[in-house]
Design an enzyme around this catalytic site. Structure first.
Site, PDB file in Angstrom:
ATOM      1  CB  CYS A   1       9.188  18.637   0.439  1.00 45.74           C
ATOM      2  SG  CYS A   1       9.815  19.530   1.703  1.00 45.74           S
TER       3      CYS A   1
ATOM      4  CG  ASP B   1      17.652  23.916   2.373  1.00 43.75           C
ATOM      5  OD1 ASP B   1      16.430  24.152   2.965  1.00 43.75           O
ATOM      6  OD2 ASP B   1      17.699  22.700   1.931  1.00 43.75           O
TER       7      ASP B   1
END
Length: 572
Positions: free
Chosen positions: A2, A97
């Site tokens: 990201c 996660d």
């Protein structure tokens, strides 16, 4: 994978944080979200890899807790950590996660870092105390830049996001060192004044306008201890232990809810990655990608074809032509923000672009073996070079710099914490030169195609183990990566002991011939710009003429000029 961004201070507005997330939209557009509070702003660009549901979107917070998380990267061992946290009574509402990292921080604080096996740059912001905690993975696979003045602290995954809010000039010392010594800056520097990066293996605390940076990963003490443990190890034992660690590293990096592919070259590293991927049940569904230029002097395609003959691997060949370079460089220079490694990086960018078009979001690559296993030729001699296959001719042309600008250059010096010279060179390459710049190049080109790049050979357990083995297991018969080659020979003897090939593209020839107009335009741009005062333009022209006439032992200085000319666009 990201992009993250954040602001603490008066600049923390919806407009400003939106400018930042828009600037790095290539890092992820599956979801773009913001958190805004008084003098606080966080932004997140999501590329969904694990748990594709919206519950895993960021900025992430839960249970009314004041801590909010933005996170770039992957925690590969998140399932194991999740199990440990569940045993402590922590509950989970997603399969991501991200939530595991969030709960790990709540339970262990900064000590959670030691438990993480992954690539990451993340920030926890406390909405009540305004405290910020940011951290970066051990080798700095994932980037984190920041800017700090009397009123604001601004951070982001890429420089361009920060420059949406801050006017900065080029850091002339870093630029001078780049041209004079080939340095891309120290681990905390960037090519822009005021914009710094958090070094790999460090965390940063910011509270009440006070900033503190702490090293959390002590590679030197860890490997010094391991060197003693392994000093009498037998070759077979070392070989089996490394193979076990390597298999586990690859298993962890195949954890994804999207398609996975990998890059392939003709070297030992890629060959071993191919061999191990081929052992997996899903091998026949995994594609490998390689680039070529139709120049037999440089192309590794014959080696790659030989490699895949014995496997189930589907091979996709990506052709790079000289007529593509100018346009691709213009695009990539904007993505990189800083000088990058030339035409080989452009070739990888096209590979990642091709993979993305075929729906592959996760890419495995063989980065890190040479540094961990002493694979470069200069590990075997007394050279202080940082360039594989360098001749006696310097690749740097300091005579093209104006005298006043050259005085700003200061030859970089690096720590030498180990008794053995080979170890100090490996350490330099891992933390100061080769790995930091390669990771930066690769992060940007993979994210430019909105893909996630994973480096299984940079698992810290593998690096520490190989680094700490006796030198005779790394270098033998004037060849590096000895034990690694022995491991590969179990699969292919022909490839295991092939010599290392330092050049990958016909960059030298293309710059002199097909791309000569591109070089000349770069020189003209420098002459006409405000950067002209930094150069001796007559010497610049003379060196270019020498290059055209055949002095082509290195093309690095030519590429430097092309890189610098792009900064002119950034200065406007």
């Amino acid at each position: 994978m990201c992009g993250i961004s954040g602001i603490i201070g008066p600049k923390a507005t919806k407009t400003n944080i939106s400018l930042m997330t828009d600037a790095i939209i290539h890092r992820g557009s599956d979801n773009i979200s913001h958190f805004i509070d008084e003098k606080l702003a966080l932004g997140h660009n999501r590329l969904s890899i694990i748990d594709l549901n919206e519950g895993a979107n960021q900025p992430f917070h839960k249970n009314g807790n004041p801590w909010i998380l933005v996170f770039n990267g992957e925690i590969y061992n998140y399932l194991e950590i999740k199990s440990e946290l569940a045993n402590k009574g922590r509950t989970f509402v997603t399969h991501s996660d991200t939530e595991v990292l969030y709960e790990a921080f709540l339970v262990w604080g900064e000590n959670c870092l030691e438990k993480l096996n992954g690539m990451f740059a993340f920030a926890f912001l406390n909405t009540e105390t305004k405290e910020l905690f940011t951290a970066r993975d051990r080798f700095g696979v994932k980037p984190l830049y920041y800017y700090h003045d009397e009123e604001n602290f601004i951070f982001a995954s890429e420089i361009k996001a920060i420059r949406q809010l801050v006017n900065t000039k080029l850091n002339e010392k870093v630029l001078a060192n780049y041209i004079a010594y080939g340095s891309y800056g120290m681990p905390n520097e960037s090519f822009y004044e005021g914009i710094k990066q958090l070094p790999g293996g460090h965390f940063l605390n910011y509270n009440k306008n006070k900033l503190q940076i702490t090293q959390w990963y002590d590679f030197v003490s860890r490997t010094n201890k391991k060197i003693l443990e392994l000093q009498n190890i037998g070759q077979n034992e070392a070989k089996e232990e490394y193979k076990k660690l390597l298999k586990n590293s690859i298993d962890l990096r195949f954890r994804a809810d999207v398609p996975v592919g990998f890059t392939l070259s003709g070297g030992v590293d890629s060959s071993l990655l191919l061999a191990l991927v081929n052992q997996r049940e899903e091998a026949k569904n995994i594609k490998a990608f390689t680039f070529y230029t139709e120049d037999e002097r440089y192309d590794e395609l014959p080696w790659v074809k030989q490699m895949v003959l014995k496997t189930q691997t589907q091979l996709e060949k990506v052709l790079l032509k000289p007529e593509e370079i100018n346009k691709r460089h213009y695009q990539l220079a904007k993505i990189q923000d800083e000088p990058y490694g030339g035409i080989p990086t452009i070739a990888y960018a096209k590979v990642f672009e091709t993979m993305a078009k075929q729906g592959i979001k996760v890419i495995l690559d063989g980065q890190g073996m040479d540094e961990a296993w002493a694979g470069y030729d200069y590990y075997q001699n007394n050279s202080n070079s940082t360039i594989q296959g360098q001749t006696n001719t310097s690749p740097f042309k300091t005579n093209v710099l104006a005298t006043t600008f050259l005085t700003k250059a200061e030859k970089p010096t690096y720590p030498k914490p180990f008794e053995e010279d080979v170890l100090n060179k490996q350490y330099r390459d891992l933390f100061y030169t080769k790995i930091p710049r390669a990771l930066r190049f690769n992060d940007r080109v993979s994210m430019a195609s909105t893909t996630e790049l994973r480096e299984p050979f940079l698992d810290y357990r593998l690096v520490e183990y190989a680094f700490s083995l006796p030198t005779k297991m790394k270098i033998r018969n004037n060849q590096g990566k000895y034990l690694l080659r022995e491991i590969l020979s179990d699969y292919s003897k022909n490839l295991a002991f092939a010599p290392k090939r330092p050049l990958q593209t016909p960059q030298r020839e293309w710059l002199a011939e097909d791309l000569s107009a591109m070089v000349e335009n770069a020189i003209i741009s420098i002459k006409k710009s405000n950067l002209a005062v930094l150069f001796d333009t007559q010497q610049l022209q003379k060196e270019w003429k020498k290059y055209q006439q055949g002095e082509q032992d290195s093309s690095f200085h030519i590429w430097q000029w092309i890189s610098v000319s792009k900064f002119i666009d950034y200065e406007k």
